[in-house]
Design a protein around this motif. Sequence first.
Motif, mmCIF file in Angstrom:
data_model
loop_
_atom_site.group_PDB
_atom_site.id
_atom_site.type_symbol
_atom_site.label_atom_id
_atom_site.label_comp_id
_atom_site.label_asym_id
_atom_site.label_seq_id
_atom_site.Cartn_x
_atom_site.Cartn_y
_atom_site.Cartn_z
ATOM 1 N N ASP A 123 10.165 7.889 -7.397
ATOM 2 C CA ASP A 123 11.470 7.932 -5.950
ATOM 3 C C ASP A 123 10.935 9.815 -5.726
ATOM 4 N N VAL A 124 11.786 10.089 -6.731
ATOM 5 C CA VAL A 124 12.041 11.695 -6.472
ATOM 6 C C VAL A 124 11.028 12.315 -6.889
ATOM 7 N N LEU A 125 9.833 12.514 -7.961
ATOM 8 C CA LEU A 125 8.831 13.068 -7.739
ATOM 9 C C LEU A 125 7.749 13.171 -6.364
ATOM 10 N N LEU A 126 7.096 11.607 -6.195
ATOM 11 C CA LEU A 126 6.793 11.081 -4.809
ATOM 12 C C LEU A 126 7.683 12.508 -3.559
ATOM 13 N N ASP A 127 8.251 12.040 -3.289
ATOM 14 C CA ASP A 127 9.108 12.476 -2.468
ATOM 15 C C ASP A 127 9.034 14.394 -1.970
ATOM 16 N N ALA A 128 9.150 15.037 -3.381
ATOM 17 C CA ALA A 128 8.828 16.557 -3.878
ATOM 18 C C ALA A 128 7.326 16.983 -3.803
ATOM 19 N N LEU A 129 6.754 15.711 -4.510
ATOM 20 C CA LEU A 129 5.025 16.264 -4.498
ATOM 21 C C LEU A 129 4.980 16.070 -2.595
ATOM 22 N N VAL A 130 5.508 14.775 -1.771
ATOM 23 C CA VAL A 130 4.683 15.100 -0.764
ATOM 24 C C VAL A 130 5.199 15.888 0.399
ATOM 25 N N ALA A 131 6.812 16.235 -0.122
ATOM 26 C CA ALA A 131 6.805 17.384 1.227
ATOM 27 C C ALA A 131 7.026 18.156 0.652
ATOM 28 N N ALA A 178 1.586 6.224 -1.601
ATOM 29 C CA ALA A 178 2.725 4.617 -1.517
ATOM 30 C C ALA A 178 3.355 4.046 -2.862
ATOM 31 N N LEU A 179 4.505 4.060 -3.146
ATOM 32 C CA LEU A 179 4.690 3.211 -4.705
ATOM 33 C C LEU A 179 4.800 1.994 -4.585
ATOM 34 N N VAL A 180 4.163 1.125 -5.440
ATOM 35 C CA VAL A 180 4.678 -0.780 -4.719
ATOM 36 C C VAL A 180 4.125 -1.186 -6.110
ATOM 37 N N GLU A 181 4.808 -2.469 -6.735
ATOM 38 C CA GLU A 181 5.218 -3.123 -8.118
ATOM 39 C C GLU A 181 4.061 -3.854 -8.235
ATOM 40 N N GLU A 182 2.846 -4.086 -8.820
ATOM 41 C CA GLU A 182 2.668 -5.345 -9.786
ATOM 42 C C GLU A 182 2.490 -5.843 -11.050
ATOM 43 N N ASN A 183 2.395 -6.559 -10.899
ATOM 44 C CA ASN A 183 2.844 -7.526 -12.220
ATOM 45 C C ASN A 183 4.084 -6.530 -13.106
ATOM 46 N N ASP A 184 2.804 -5.967 -14.378
ATOM 47 C CA ASP A 184 4.387 -5.652 -15.035
ATOM 48 C C ASP A 184 3.367 -4.391 -15.130
ATOM 49 N N ALA A 185 3.048 -3.991 -13.547
ATOM 50 C CA ALA A 185 3.103 -2.137 -13.592
ATOM 51 C C ALA A 185 3.757 -1.418 -12.268
#
Length: 260
Positions: A123-131, A178-185
């Motif tokens: 979440d931190v990596l994505l937030d910084a990248l998009v920023a 977006a970051l989502v959860e799918e089964n084991d990933a």
Amino acid sequence: RFVTRPLRRLAQAALALGEDLDRPPLPDEGPEEVRHASRAFNHMQEKIRGLFAERTRLLAAITHDLQTPITRLRLRAELLDDSTLREKTLADLAEMAALVADGLAYAKTMSPATEPIVATHLDVLLDALVADYRDSQQPVTLTEVRPVTIATRPQGLRRLLSNLIDNALKFAGPATVALVEENDAWVIRVDDDGPGIAEAELSRVYEPFYRLEGSRNRDSGGTGLGLAIARQLAQTLSAQLHLQNRPGGGLRASLHLPKS
């Protein structure tokens, strides 16, 4: 079990060979025939790894050495009196420089990963990248995220995501992440609102230097290496990269990162 266990291990190694050439060699155990097959497999793996490394070194050397003559030609082109010829020549050289830069980046992704695996807050990596994109006035939006920590190579992951986002911005306009959860990933999605890709072409766009017609050709700035680089980076992260057309239009790039 004494006979079948080494055979099963050999079959698993053969299936996984294409994903990881640097996997440990098979142990020399079991019946004589199985040991012979294991030694032959290890020898084959070593030969393939050597050929692969030599190809990577060759590509890296060629792309690196081409940068010097391109720079000299650019300097000489600046001295041309004919403005039309000068602009066309500089445009051709810029295209060559882009191909060389992407070729060098592709060669680097084919080398064994040296970045250590560490605990990374997605979440931190994505937030910084998009920023970073928004700070440079790029239309990139983070639409869905949650606190997630996984063991991965953060610099390689950031490069891969930047590649996917740049691809969306270049060929389709605004991008959403977006970051989502799918089964084991955990799945990181990069969506765009562009024309998408014909279903028959989806499996070919990962090939080096393969370009699509229309908005995804060289005239729009593509070199045909972006997705090939992204796929190589995904392999170094033990992740899977999938492309699919969105039902409402546009393209979705999904990076599946295993939870463990």
